[in-house]
Design a protein around this motif. Structure first.
Motif, PDB file in Angstrom:
ATOM      1  N   GLN A   7     -53.095  -6.341  17.362  1.00  0.00           N
ATOM      2  CA  GLN A   7     -53.907  -7.323  16.670  1.00  0.00           C
ATOM      3  C   GLN A   7     -53.367  -7.539  15.263  1.00  0.00           C
ATOM      4  OE1 GLN A   7     -57.930  -5.968  16.812  1.00  0.00           O
ATOM      5  NE2 GLN A   7     -58.206  -6.560  18.942  1.00  0.00           N
ATOM      6  N   PRO A   8     -53.335  -8.781  14.783  1.00  0.00           N
ATOM      7  CA  PRO A   8     -52.770  -9.051  13.477  1.00  0.00           C
ATOM      8  C   PRO A   8     -53.638  -8.588  12.321  1.00  0.00           C
ATOM      9  CG  PRO A   8     -53.442 -11.094  14.561  1.00  0.00           C
ATOM     10  CD  PRO A   8     -53.667  -9.993  15.523  1.00  0.00           C
ATOM     11  N   LEU A   9     -54.951  -8.433  12.472  1.00  0.00           N
ATOM     12  CA  LEU A   9     -55.843  -8.089  11.366  1.00  0.00           C
ATOM     13  C   LEU A   9     -56.878  -7.042  11.772  1.00  0.00           C
ATOM     14  CD1 LEU A   9     -56.817 -11.486   9.663  1.00  0.00           C
ATOM     15  CD2 LEU A   9     -55.245  -9.764   8.808  1.00  0.00           C
ATOM     16  N   LEU A  10     -57.241  -6.204  10.811  1.00  0.00           N
ATOM     17  CA  LEU A  10     -58.394  -5.334  10.946  1.00  0.00           C
ATOM     18  C   LEU A  10     -59.604  -6.038  10.348  1.00  0.00           C
ATOM     19  CD1 LEU A  10     -56.805  -1.925   9.872  1.00  0.00           C
ATOM     20  CD2 LEU A  10     -57.293  -2.687  12.206  1.00  0.00           C
ATOM     21  N   PRO A  11     -60.831  -5.654  10.734  1.00  0.00           N
ATOM     22  CA  PRO A  11     -62.016  -6.334  10.201  1.00  0.00           C
ATOM     23  C   PRO A  11     -62.076  -6.371   8.680  1.00  0.00           C
ATOM     24  CG  PRO A  11     -62.619  -5.008  12.088  1.00  0.00           C
ATOM     25  CD  PRO A  11     -61.180  -4.712  11.814  1.00  0.00           C
ATOM     26  N   VAL A  12     -61.697  -5.277   8.016  1.00  0.00           N
ATOM     27  CA  VAL A  12     -61.761  -5.258   6.562  1.00  0.00           C
ATOM     28  C   VAL A  12     -60.760  -6.231   5.950  1.00  0.00           C
ATOM     29  CG1 VAL A  12     -60.135  -3.317   6.360  1.00  0.00           C
ATOM     30  CG2 VAL A  12     -61.801  -3.755   4.533  1.00  0.00           C
ATOM     31  N   GLU A  13     -59.581  -6.350   6.566  1.00  0.00           N
ATOM     32  CA  GLU A  13     -58.590  -7.315   6.097  1.00  0.00           C
ATOM     33  C   GLU A  13     -59.082  -8.732   6.332  1.00  0.00           C
ATOM     34  OE1 GLU A  13     -54.301  -5.274   6.873  1.00  0.00           O
ATOM     35  OE2 GLU A  13     -55.510  -5.645   8.654  1.00  0.00           O
ATOM     36  N   CYS A  14     -59.686  -8.935   7.486  1.00  0.00           N
ATOM     37  CA  CYS A  14     -60.203 -10.251   7.849  1.00  0.00           C
ATOM     38  C   CYS A  14     -61.268 -10.708   6.849  1.00  0.00           C
ATOM     39  CB  CYS A  14     -60.772 -10.207   9.262  1.00  0.00           C
ATOM     40  SG  CYS A  14     -61.555 -11.726   9.803  1.00  0.00           S
ATOM     41  N   GLU A  15     -62.163  -9.807   6.489  1.00  0.00           N
ATOM     42  CA  GLU A  15     -63.215 -10.159   5.535  1.00  0.00           C
ATOM     43  C   GLU A  15     -62.623 -10.530   4.179  1.00  0.00           C
ATOM     44  OE1 GLU A  15     -67.524  -8.461   3.992  1.00  0.00           O
ATOM     45  OE2 GLU A  15     -66.029  -7.047   4.764  1.00  0.00           O
ATOM     46  N   ALA A  16     -61.636  -9.773   3.736  1.00  0.00           N
ATOM     47  CA  ALA A  16     -60.995 -10.062   2.453  1.00  0.00           C
ATOM     48  C   ALA A  16     -60.289 -11.410   2.488  1.00  0.00           C
ATOM     49  CB  ALA A  16     -60.001  -8.954   2.100  1.00  0.00           C
ATOM     50  N   MET A  46     -54.829 -16.125  14.832  1.00  0.00           N
ATOM     51  CA  MET A  46     -54.330 -15.226  15.870  1.00  0.00           C
ATOM     52  C   MET A  46     -55.361 -14.148  16.209  1.00  0.00           C
ATOM     53  SD  MET A  46     -50.224 -14.803  15.171  1.00  0.00           S
ATOM     54  CE  MET A  46     -50.319 -14.393  13.439  1.00  0.00           C
ATOM     55  N   GLN A  47     -56.064 -13.659  15.169  1.00  0.00           N
ATOM     56  CA  GLN A  47     -57.093 -12.640  15.420  1.00  0.00           C
ATOM     57  C   GLN A  47     -58.246 -13.220  16.225  1.00  0.00           C
ATOM     58  OE1 GLN A  47     -57.155  -9.147  14.434  1.00  0.00           O
ATOM     59  NE2 GLN A  47     -58.593  -9.446  16.118  1.00  0.00           N
ATOM     60  N   GLU A  58     -66.366 -11.210  17.876  1.00  0.00           N
ATOM     61  CA  GLU A  58     -65.594 -12.249  17.195  1.00  0.00           C
ATOM     62  C   GLU A  58     -65.945 -12.244  15.706  1.00  0.00           C
ATOM     63  OE1 GLU A  58     -65.314 -16.011  19.240  1.00  0.00           O
ATOM     64  OE2 GLU A  58     -65.715 -15.059  21.167  1.00  0.00           O
ATOM     65  N   PHE A  59     -65.416 -11.230  15.022  1.00  0.00           N
ATOM     66  CA  PHE A  59     -65.783 -11.039  13.617  1.00  0.00           C
ATOM     67  C   PHE A  59     -65.163 -12.084  12.703  1.00  0.00           C
ATOM     68  CE2 PHE A  59     -62.521  -7.851  14.790  1.00  0.00           C
ATOM     69  CZ  PHE A  59     -61.452  -8.255  13.996  1.00  0.00           C
ATOM     70  N   VAL A  60     -64.101 -12.768  13.139  1.00  0.00           N
ATOM     71  CA  VAL A  60     -63.539 -13.845  12.319  1.00  0.00           C
ATOM     72  C   VAL A  60     -64.595 -14.919  12.093  1.00  0.00           C
ATOM     73  CG1 VAL A  60     -61.823 -15.685  12.213  1.00  0.00           C
ATOM     74  CG2 VAL A  60     -61.160 -13.425  13.045  1.00  0.00           C
ATOM     75  N   THR A 120     -61.539 -22.386  18.625  1.00  0.00           N
ATOM     76  CA  THR A 120     -61.860 -21.043  19.095  1.00  0.00           C
ATOM     77  C   THR A 120     -63.257 -20.606  18.681  1.00  0.00           C
ATOM     78  OG1 THR A 120     -59.505 -20.465  18.927  1.00  0.00           O
ATOM     79  CG2 THR A 120     -61.057 -18.641  19.130  1.00  0.00           C
ATOM     80  N   THR A 121     -63.740 -21.084  17.525  1.00  0.00           N
ATOM     81  CA  THR A 121     -64.996 -20.572  16.973  1.00  0.00           C
ATOM     82  C   THR A 121     -66.171 -21.543  17.037  1.00  0.00           C
ATOM     83  OG1 THR A 121     -64.310 -21.267  14.746  1.00  0.00           O
ATOM     84  CG2 THR A 121     -63.778 -19.021  15.399  1.00  0.00           C
TER      85      THR A 121
END
Length: 449
Positions: A7-16, A46-47, A58-60, A120-121
């Motif tokens: 996966q390209p991102l972790l949740p913490v990175e995604c939030e930032a 991608m995430q 789907e945290f994005v 996607t969202t």
């Protein structure tokens, strides 16, 4: 960047990343800060795709809603569309020939990235609600793309006339700009197909959207008639060397005789949207049916055979409605005074940049799209980090094509993993031009010592 489980991102990175997203003016498109935001959006996209495909949380979507970023994404989309219409067209008009195509391609592809992220969202009601009044601009955006998609089929009928014009225009461009023009056409087709899904999701959630959305979709822009015309033209279908092909999962696929009448996702999205707009009681009440619209809608009857209804049983109700409609007289036009909320973002962008497009294009050609060797090396490191080529292979919009002749390619540059070729002769031919960017991408991927 931290990458776990592919996966390209972790949740913490995604939030930032979501928190840092900001608006950019048209004149800043292509700048280094804009490019860094594009890279963030590409990773978020991608995430989102990875989460949706794995049916995970789907945290994005959640972070974008919590940060109120959907109106900004729509404005970014419209800014990029305007850049393509006004700035990229200037590049072509003045025969601009960039030393490397990727910075320009990245802006063209940015539009597809945003559409993909929205597709996607926007399936969820809370996402559509989060768009606020900006959803009106997204509706108009979809209308422009679907008009282009419908007209594309009409133009294909005049290939002999158009081919001469296209050849004359292409001959005046350098090889890099000619390649970019070809890539742009492919990107625009993919975007238009995705807009069919966007429209369906918006129509599914009309009850929670601003009141003007339904009247704009039904009467001002008349999407039901437009969708019928697109079904009639079937731009996702073509014949190549006597074989039927359909555009499925972002690529052209040969269809066997046994699958000839099988509904694709694209066709299914159109039928589901039409069912919603014609059968929903609230939409039926608002749709101003007249003689022209009635005759156009009745064209759907020729498509509604037993095979179609077997695949989408709800279309049986639509078929019965059309049969009743054929025996009815179209009602007289309404003369009521209607107050309608208008989309504002594109109008504001046009007003803010009116008379500035030529100046902006000249500045961007010098500052952003004709970079120095040092700037290219810096950008190459970020590109190598953003575009994880192994992962992108599963998301690529069409089969790889040779960078020289355009034929289907099976060989990839072993150093940079970025350029594709159909045979060694093409690779040798392209090496002189490809060497500089290949060296930069290869160097950028090497671990620091």
């Amino acid at each position: 960047m931290n990458v776990e489980g592919g996966q390209p991102l972790l949740p913490v990175e995604c939030e930032a990343f979501c928190q840092s997203l900001q608006k950019y003016d048209l004149r800043d498109v292509g700048s280094s800060s804009w490019s860094r935001q594009h890279e963030k959006l590409e990773k978020l996209n991608m995430q989102a795709i990875a989460n949706a495909a794995a049916e995970e949380s789907e945290f994005v979507k959640e972070f974008l809603i919590n940060e109120g970023k959907y109106p900004m994404l729509i404005e970014d989309l419209l800014t990029t569309e305007l850049w393509r219409e006004k700035i990229f067209s200037q590049f072509i008009a003045v025969k601009f020939e960039p030393k490397i195509t990727f910075p320009v391609y990245m802006v063209l592809y940015h539009e597809a990235t945003l559409v993909n992220l929205l597709e996607t969202t926007l399936y969820y009601q809370e996402t559509c609600e989060s768009c606020g009044d900006a959803i009106l601009d997204l509706i108009d955006y979809c209308h422009r793309k679907l008009i282009w998609l419908s007209a594309r089929s009409e133009e294909d009928l005049q290939t002999e006339v158009d081919a001469e014009d296209a050849e004359e225009k292409a001959s005046a461009l350098g090889p890099n700009m000619k390649e970019l023009s070809s890539q742009d056409a492919s990107i625009q087709f993919d975007i238009a197909i995705k807009c069919l899904s966007l429209l369906r999701y918006i129509c599914d959630h009309l009850s929670v959207l601003p009141l003007s959305c339904s009247s704009r979709i039904l009467n001002s822009l008349d999407f039901p008639v437009l969708l019928v015309e697109i079904l009639q033209n079937s731009p996702w279908t073509k014949a190549d060397n006597g074989k039927l092909q359909k555009y499925i999962d972002n690529k052209w696929t040969v269809i066997t005789d046994s699958d000839r009448f099988k509904l694709t996702k694209t066709e299914g999205q159109i039928w589901l949207t039409l069912y919603k707009l014609l059968m929903d009681p609230d939409c039926m009440r608002k749709y101003e049916l007249n003689g022209l619209r009635k005759n156009t809608l009745l064209k759907l009857r020729s498509h509604l055979n037993e095979l179609m209804v077997d695949q989408l049983p709800i279309l049986g109700d639509l078929h019965m409605y059309l049969e009743r409609l054929s025996m009815m007289e179209a009602p007289a036009s309404k003369q009521d005074l209607i107050l309608e909320q208008m989309p504002e973002i594109r109008a504001r962008l046009l007003e803010d940049n009116n008379g500035k497009f030529v100046t902006i294009s000249k500045n961007q050609m010098k500052k952003f799209f004709d970079p120095s060797e040092e700037t290219l090396k810096e950008q190459a490191k970020r590109w190598a980090d953003t575009y994880n080529f192994d992962m992108l292979e599963s998301l690529i919009s069409e089969p790889a094509k040779c960078a020289v002749c355009g034929e289907l390619a099976t060989k990839r540059c072993s150093r940079c993993q970025n350029e594709w070729y159909c045979r060694r002769e093409c690779q040798v031919t392209a090496w002189k031009k490809h060497k500089s960017i290949c060296d930069m991408l290869y160097t950028a991927k090497q671990p620091l010592k």
